[in-house]
Motif scaffolding. Sequence first.
Motif, short mmCIF file in Angstrom:
data_model
loop_
_atom_site.label_atom_id
_atom_site.label_comp_id
_atom_site.label_asym_id
_atom_site.label_seq_id
_atom_site.Cartn_x
_atom_site.Cartn_y
_atom_site.Cartn_z
N ASP A 1 0.83 -1.14 -0.16
CA ASP A 1 -0.05 0.04 0.09
C ASP A 1 0.87 1.11 -0.10
N LEU A 2 1.99 1.19 -0.68
CA LEU A 2 2.80 2.57 -0.95
C LEU A 2 2.92 2.80 -2.36
N ASP A 3 3.76 3.90 -2.68
CA ASP A 3 4.01 4.35 -4.00
C ASP A 3 5.57 3.82 -4.52
N LEU A 4 5.77 3.63 -5.60
CA LEU A 4 7.07 3.33 -6.12
C LEU A 4 7.36 4.79 -6.71
N VAL A 5 8.46 5.31 -6.27
CA VAL A 5 8.95 6.67 -6.48
C VAL A 5 10.39 6.59 -7.06
N GLU A 6 10.74 7.26 -8.10
CA GLU A 6 11.97 7.24 -8.78
C GLU A 6 12.55 8.33 -7.95
N VAL A 7 13.78 7.99 -7.34
CA VAL A 7 14.50 9.01 -6.69
C VAL A 7 15.85 9.29 -7.19
N ALA A 8 16.19 8.60 -7.86
CA ALA A 8 17.34 8.66 -8.93
C ALA A 8 17.42 8.42 -10.21
N PRO A 9 16.84 9.34 -11.12
CA PRO A 9 16.35 9.18 -12.43
C PRO A 9 17.45 8.70 -13.35
N THR A 10 18.79 9.30 -13.00
CA THR A 10 19.90 9.47 -13.70
C THR A 10 20.70 8.03 -13.60
#
Length: 201
Positions: free
Chosen positions: A50-59
């Motif tokens: 029940d969480l989000d997948l968040v891109e923290v280091a896109p590069t």
Amino acid sequence: MVSPRGGPISVEPRINERIRVPEVRLVGPNGEQVGIVSVNDALRLAQEADLDLVEVAPTARPPVCKLMDYGKYKYESAVKAREARKNQANTIIKEIKLRPKIDSHDYETKKGHVERFLKAGDKVKVTIMFRGREQSRPELGFRLLRKLAEDVQGLGSVESQPKQDGRNMIMVIGPHKKKAEAKAEAKAGRAARDAQANVDG
């Protein structure tokens, strides 16, 4: 690479289905390294928790994504940004007025005020007030402001150079120390004095 649409580049991280890469390096909600997994597996884990997948280091290769409550994260970031802005806004501009032909005793008193303000982390606007014929001698004001800037250079530096404004000449001196630092130092100094008083007592 310039965006073909020419619009502003979004500073919001990509989350959930907007992450369109085959695999990601996944970090768990408590900062634990899960490893490289397919984006589908990462999305499934996010849904299950029940969480989000968040891109923290896109590069990064592959991009680093973290499982987190994105709504909560955004709220906490906004609170932090507001706190930071509040600390910046705490810098107050104090004003000191001088006459071009000030006597040395008055000058020392005014300089003391400027030093106190700078030590407290405040900016100081120094205004030289010209009267009558004094207006034809702006160099007196320049000299006085330059002397003051040199006398307090250990505590602050000139942020806005002397400039004529009608009958006045104005210069702004900014403190070397930030307001928050000055407050913390003053607090530490008070605590040390209190501790010493207890020892002496």
